[in-house]
Design a protein around this motif. Structure first.
Motif, PDB file in Angstrom:
ATOM      1  N   ALA A   1       0.799  -1.159   0.093  1.00  0.00           N
ATOM      2  CA  ALA A   1      -0.044  -0.064   0.130  1.00  0.00           C
ATOM      3  C   ALA A   1       0.758   1.303  -0.112  1.00  0.00           C
ATOM      4  CB  ALA A   1      -1.064  -0.082   1.280  1.00  0.00           C
ATOM      5  N   GLY A   2       1.829   1.362   0.780  1.00  0.00           N
ATOM      6  CA  GLY A   2       2.848   2.287   0.735  1.00  0.00           C
ATOM      7  C   GLY A   2       3.517   2.755  -0.365  1.00  0.00           C
ATOM      8  N   THR A   3       3.923   1.629  -1.263  1.00  0.00           N
ATOM      9  CA  THR A   3       4.386   1.930  -2.449  1.00  0.00           C
ATOM     10  C   THR A   3       3.260   2.139  -3.713  1.00  0.00           C
ATOM     11  OG1 THR A   3       6.188   0.368  -2.673  1.00  0.00           O
ATOM     12  CG2 THR A   3       5.282   0.830  -4.592  1.00  0.00           C
ATOM     13  N   VAL A   4       2.136   1.884  -3.614  1.00  0.00           N
ATOM     14  CA  VAL A   4       0.930   2.136  -4.170  1.00  0.00           C
ATOM     15  C   VAL A   4       0.561   3.522  -4.228  1.00  0.00           C
ATOM     16  CG1 VAL A   4      -1.516   1.833  -4.786  1.00  0.00           C
ATOM     17  CG2 VAL A   4      -0.151  -0.060  -4.573  1.00  0.00           C
ATOM     18  N   PHE A   5       0.283   3.954  -2.957  1.00  0.00           N
ATOM     19  CA  PHE A   5      -0.043   5.465  -2.662  1.00  0.00           C
ATOM     20  C   PHE A   5       0.944   6.523  -2.830  1.00  0.00           C
ATOM     21  CE2 PHE A   5      -3.461   2.763  -0.628  1.00  0.00           C
ATOM     22  CZ  PHE A   5      -4.485   3.248  -1.674  1.00  0.00           C
ATOM     23  N   THR A   6       2.087   6.075  -2.457  1.00  0.00           N
ATOM     24  CA  THR A   6       3.390   7.065  -2.943  1.00  0.00           C
ATOM     25  C   THR A   6       3.340   7.239  -4.640  1.00  0.00           C
ATOM     26  OG1 THR A   6       4.822   6.235  -1.238  1.00  0.00           O
ATOM     27  CG2 THR A   6       5.812   7.124  -3.103  1.00  0.00           C
TER      28      THR A   6
END
Length: 253
Positions: free
Chosen positions: A117-122
């Motif tokens: 999720a951190g990568t997706v939303f970054t």
């Protein structure tokens, strides 16, 4: 003249290891680099180290990629800087050892929250700021394609990263934005050492891991950063949706 003069970059998870080495390398090559980390003392130390190497071309923003409010504040700061974004190195991540029977819902949520999720939303929140010809570099792992016992949750998140890299490259090609994945092998970072049960066990663990690398040693963060620079620069202008393995031969031999 550096390879990245007048560029603006973001490196997440940049307080130690690969993220710090990559941020420093991009700054030395002329980019102004925004760096993030969850712990302010470590972030301040990283900013000071980058300034020593590259001058004032760095801005630190305390941020946890798994928290949407933190990401909103990060991208507000980048927008206020006023030059958009040319490079995003979505590097923040982590994991821990756990056998199948030891995996808990909390562990799963935590690791997927940061790595996936951190990568997706970054990347998603960066899209409005990306300049023409921008590049995105994702940090993968050789664990995405092997079967390391007790590392299944982390490996699954890195398999997701590889899939994202391919799909996003296709989605963003019409904007002239390239997306590639750097795949480090075992690298001499604090994160790798922390997989040991105790600090005293770390040298033995690192030695055991190094013995399985065809080159007979662990990689160094600066070696990974050199490949990140290649993907972030025009030197890789005809490359998207791909992977670069910097793994000492672990997945190649």
């Amino acid at each position: 003249m550096g390879q990245l003069d007048n560029k603006v970059a973001l490196v997440t998870g940049a307080t130690t290891g690969i993220g710090l080495a990559s941020a420093k390398r991009l700054a030395v090559e002329g980019a102004h680099v925004f760096v993030t980390g969850r712990r302010k003392p470590e972030l301040d130390a990283a900013v000071a180290e980058i300034r020593t190497a590259a001058g004032d071309r760095v801005t630190g923003v305390a941020s946890d990629v798994s928290k949407h409010d933190d990401l909103d504040a990060l991208f507000a700061a980048i927008e206020q800087f006023g030059r958009g974004l040319d490079i995003v190195h979505a590097n923040a991540g982590g994991g821990e050892l756990a056998a199948l029977e030891e995996i808990t819902p909390q562990m799963l949520d935590h690791t997927f929250g940061i790595n996936v999720a951190g990568t997706v939303f970054t990347v998603q929140k960066a899209l409005p700021l990306l300049n023409a010809g921008a590049t995105i570099v994702l940090t993968g792992s050789t664990s995405a394609t092997d079967g390391t016992p007790n590392f299944s949750v982390y490996a699954a998140t890195k398999a997701a990263i590889r899939s994202f890299g391919r799909t996003w490259a296709a989605e963003l090609a019409q904007r002239g934005i390239r997306v590639n994945t750097i795949v480090p092998g075992p690298t001499n970072t604090p994160g790798l050492a922390q997989l040991a049960p105790t600090p005293e066990d770390a040298p033995g663990l690192l030695g055991m891991i190094a013995s399985g690398v065809p080159l007979g040693r662990l990689g160094e963060p600066d070696e990974i950063a050199n490949a990140v620079l290649f993907l972030a620069s025009s030197q890789s202008s005809f490359m998207t949706g791909g992977e670069i393995f910097v793994d000492g031969g672990v997945r190649q031999i």
